[in-house]
Design a protein around this motif. Structure first.
Motif, PDB file in Angstrom:
ATOM      1  N   ASN A 277       0.820  -1.220   0.000  1.00  0.00           N
ATOM      2  CA  ASN A 277       0.000   0.000   0.000  1.00  0.00           C
ATOM      3  C   ASN A 277       0.852   1.268   0.000  1.00  0.00           C
ATOM      4  O   ASN A 277       0.589   2.216   0.737  1.00  0.00           O
ATOM      5  CB  ASN A 277      -0.967  -0.005   1.183  1.00  0.00           C
ATOM      6  CG  ASN A 277      -1.930  -1.161   1.112  1.00  0.00           C
ATOM      7  OD1 ASN A 277      -2.445  -1.479   0.048  1.00  0.00           O
ATOM      8  ND2 ASN A 277      -2.158  -1.812   2.232  1.00  0.00           N
ATOM      9  N   CYS A 278       1.864   1.291  -0.845  1.00  0.00           N
ATOM     10  CA  CYS A 278       2.785   2.430  -0.879  1.00  0.00           C
ATOM     11  C   CYS A 278       2.117   3.728  -1.318  1.00  0.00           C
ATOM     12  O   CYS A 278       2.611   4.805  -1.010  1.00  0.00           O
ATOM     13  CB  CYS A 278       3.965   2.110  -1.793  1.00  0.00           C
ATOM     14  SG  CYS A 278       5.029   0.815  -1.125  1.00  0.00           S
ATOM     15  N   HIS A 279       0.999   3.648  -1.996  1.00  0.00           N
ATOM     16  CA  HIS A 279       0.275   4.852  -2.408  1.00  0.00           C
ATOM     17  C   HIS A 279      -0.216   5.662  -1.206  1.00  0.00           C
ATOM     18  O   HIS A 279      -0.509   6.842  -1.326  1.00  0.00           O
ATOM     19  CB  HIS A 279      -0.901   4.481  -3.315  1.00  0.00           C
ATOM     20  CG  HIS A 279      -1.885   3.572  -2.666  1.00  0.00           C
ATOM     21  ND1 HIS A 279      -1.651   2.212  -2.529  1.00  0.00           N
ATOM     22  CD2 HIS A 279      -3.092   3.811  -2.099  1.00  0.00           C
ATOM     23  CE1 HIS A 279      -2.687   1.659  -1.918  1.00  0.00           C
ATOM     24  NE2 HIS A 279      -3.573   2.603  -1.642  1.00  0.00           N
ATOM     25  N   LEU A 280      -0.271   5.034  -0.038  1.00  0.00           N
ATOM     26  CA  LEU A 280      -0.717   5.737   1.166  1.00  0.00           C
ATOM     27  C   LEU A 280       0.411   6.560   1.805  1.00  0.00           C
ATOM     28  O   LEU A 280       0.150   7.360   2.697  1.00  0.00           O
ATOM     29  CB  LEU A 280      -1.265   4.732   2.184  1.00  0.00           C
ATOM     30  CG  LEU A 280      -2.450   3.892   1.707  1.00  0.00           C
ATOM     31  CD1 LEU A 280      -2.812   2.849   2.753  1.00  0.00           C
ATOM     32  CD2 LEU A 280      -3.637   4.779   1.372  1.00  0.00           C
TER      33      LEU A 280
ATOM     34  N   ASP B 264      -1.520   1.375  -5.445  1.00  0.00           N
ATOM     35  CA  ASP B 264      -2.543   1.751  -6.411  1.00  0.00           C
ATOM     36  C   ASP B 264      -1.924   2.831  -7.289  1.00  0.00           C
ATOM     37  O   ASP B 264      -0.995   3.519  -6.853  1.00  0.00           O
ATOM     38  CB  ASP B 264      -3.789   2.304  -5.707  1.00  0.00           C
ATOM     39  CG  ASP B 264      -4.654   1.210  -5.100  1.00  0.00           C
ATOM     40  OD1 ASP B 264      -4.472   0.028  -5.474  1.00  0.00           O
ATOM     41  OD2 ASP B 264      -5.506   1.528  -4.254  1.00  0.00           O
ATOM     42  N   PRO B 265      -2.420   3.005  -8.506  1.00  0.00           N
ATOM     43  CA  PRO B 265      -1.874   4.068  -9.362  1.00  0.00           C
ATOM     44  C   PRO B 265      -2.024   5.432  -8.692  1.00  0.00           C
ATOM     45  O   PRO B 265      -3.082   5.765  -8.150  1.00  0.00           O
ATOM     46  CB  PRO B 265      -2.733   3.985 -10.625  1.00  0.00           C
ATOM     47  CG  PRO B 265      -3.306   2.614 -10.623  1.00  0.00           C
ATOM     48  CD  PRO B 265      -3.460   2.232  -9.176  1.00  0.00           C
ATOM     49  N   THR B 266      -0.948   6.190  -8.696  1.00  0.00           N
ATOM     50  CA  THR B 266      -0.979   7.549  -8.155  1.00  0.00           C
ATOM     51  C   THR B 266       0.045   8.389  -8.911  1.00  0.00           C
ATOM     52  O   THR B 266       1.175   7.942  -9.130  1.00  0.00           O
ATOM     53  CB  THR B 266      -0.711   7.578  -6.635  1.00  0.00           C
ATOM     54  OG1 THR B 266      -0.715   8.916  -6.177  1.00  0.00           O
ATOM     55  CG2 THR B 266       0.603   6.926  -6.285  1.00  0.00           C
TER      56      THR B 266
ATOM     57  N   SER C  32      12.155  -0.175 -11.572  1.00  0.00           N
ATOM     58  CA  SER C  32      11.254  -1.263 -11.223  1.00  0.00           C
ATOM     59  C   SER C  32      10.791  -2.068 -12.416  1.00  0.00           C
ATOM     60  O   SER C  32      10.719  -1.558 -13.536  1.00  0.00           O
ATOM     61  CB  SER C  32      10.012  -0.704 -10.525  1.00  0.00           C
ATOM     62  OG  SER C  32      10.373   0.019  -9.390  1.00  0.00           O
ATOM     63  N   LEU C  33      10.436  -3.313 -12.134  1.00  0.00           N
ATOM     64  CA  LEU C  33       9.678  -4.128 -13.078  1.00  0.00           C
ATOM     65  C   LEU C  33       8.226  -3.996 -12.656  1.00  0.00           C
ATOM     66  O   LEU C  33       7.900  -4.123 -11.483  1.00  0.00           O
ATOM     67  CB  LEU C  33      10.100  -5.587 -12.981  1.00  0.00           C
ATOM     68  CG  LEU C  33      11.541  -5.898 -13.364  1.00  0.00           C
ATOM     69  CD1 LEU C  33      11.841  -7.362 -13.082  1.00  0.00           C
ATOM     70  CD2 LEU C  33      11.778  -5.589 -14.816  1.00  0.00           C
ATOM     71  N   LYS C  34       7.368  -3.731 -13.601  1.00  0.00           N
ATOM     72  CA  LYS C  34       5.953  -3.545 -13.274  1.00  0.00           C
ATOM     73  C   LYS C  34       5.191  -4.823 -13.529  1.00  0.00           C
ATOM     74  O   LYS C  34       5.326  -5.435 -14.589  1.00  0.00           O
ATOM     75  CB  LYS C  34       5.325  -2.410 -14.092  1.00  0.00           C
ATOM     76  CG  LYS C  34       5.758  -1.031 -13.634  1.00  0.00           C
ATOM     77  CD  LYS C  34       7.062  -0.704 -14.244  1.00  0.00           C
ATOM     78  CE  LYS C  34       7.528   0.707 -13.984  1.00  0.00           C
ATOM     79  NZ  LYS C  34       8.882   0.892 -14.422  1.00  0.00           N
ATOM     80  N   VAL C  35       4.389  -5.227 -12.568  1.00  0.00           N
ATOM     81  CA  VAL C  35       3.546  -6.411 -12.685  1.00  0.00           C
ATOM     82  C   VAL C  35       2.125  -5.993 -12.350  1.00  0.00           C
ATOM     83  O   VAL C  35       1.896  -5.340 -11.338  1.00  0.00           O
ATOM     84  CB  VAL C  35       4.009  -7.514 -11.704  1.00  0.00           C
ATOM     85  CG1 VAL C  35       3.120  -8.746 -11.837  1.00  0.00           C
ATOM     86  CG2 VAL C  35       5.469  -7.864 -11.947  1.00  0.00           C
ATOM     87  N   ARG C  36       1.202  -6.345 -13.190  1.00  0.00           N
ATOM     88  CA  ARG C  36      -0.199  -5.977 -12.930  1.00  0.00           C
ATOM     89  C   ARG C  36      -0.959  -7.144 -12.397  1.00  0.00           C
ATOM     90  O   ARG C  36      -0.771  -8.238 -12.623  1.00  0.00           O
ATOM     91  CB  ARG C  36      -0.865  -5.465 -14.196  1.00  0.00           C
ATOM     92  CG  ARG C  36      -0.259  -4.184 -14.649  1.00  0.00           C
ATOM     93  CD  ARG C  36      -0.951  -3.761 -15.915  1.00  0.00           C
ATOM     94  NE  ARG C  36      -0.255  -2.612 -16.430  1.00  0.00           N
ATOM     95  CZ  ARG C  36      -0.842  -1.485 -16.754  1.00  0.00           C
ATOM     96  NH1 ARG C  36      -2.135  -1.366 -16.620  1.00  0.00           N
ATOM     97  NH2 ARG C  36      -0.173  -0.493 -17.229  1.00  0.00           N
TER      98      ARG C  36
END
Length: 103
Positions: free
Chosen positions: A54-57, A86-88, A99-103
């Protein structure tokens, strides 16, 4: 090896259960961020996997994390850092570029 923010060799089972069951209060929040940085240092040195969720927080704190990641010179080859978010639009670009992005 897989380590989450609260579950690691640093915390005993009692401390782990206490952290999970007790609601996170603002006064103790900075202690959790310091713990995250300590766990990161340990994971880098020992080749552990660390997940920060939850790094978006905590976008402001991510700027500090970005600086720590920039200073890493020779991490253990098995070290991995997993971040969930989450996208921010405020997410630090330096972390995204490494980073490597994984959805």
């Amino acid at each position: 090896p897989y380590t989450t923010l609260f579950r690691s060799t640093v915390l005993s089972d009692f401390e782990f259960n206490y952290c999970i069951r007790k609601p996170l209060q603002y006064s103790s929040f900075s202690l959790h961020l310091q713990l995250a940085l300590q766990l990161l240092e340990t994971a880098i040195a020992r080749g552990q996997w660390l997940m920060l969720q939850n790094c978006h927080l905590l976008v402001k704190w991510l700027r500090e994390l970005e600086k720590v990641l920039e200073r890493i010179s020779k991490p253990h080859p098995d070290f991995r850092l997993w971040l969930t978010t989450d996208p921010t639009p405020e997410f630090p670009i330096g972390i995204l570029q490494r980073s490597l992005k994984v959805r």
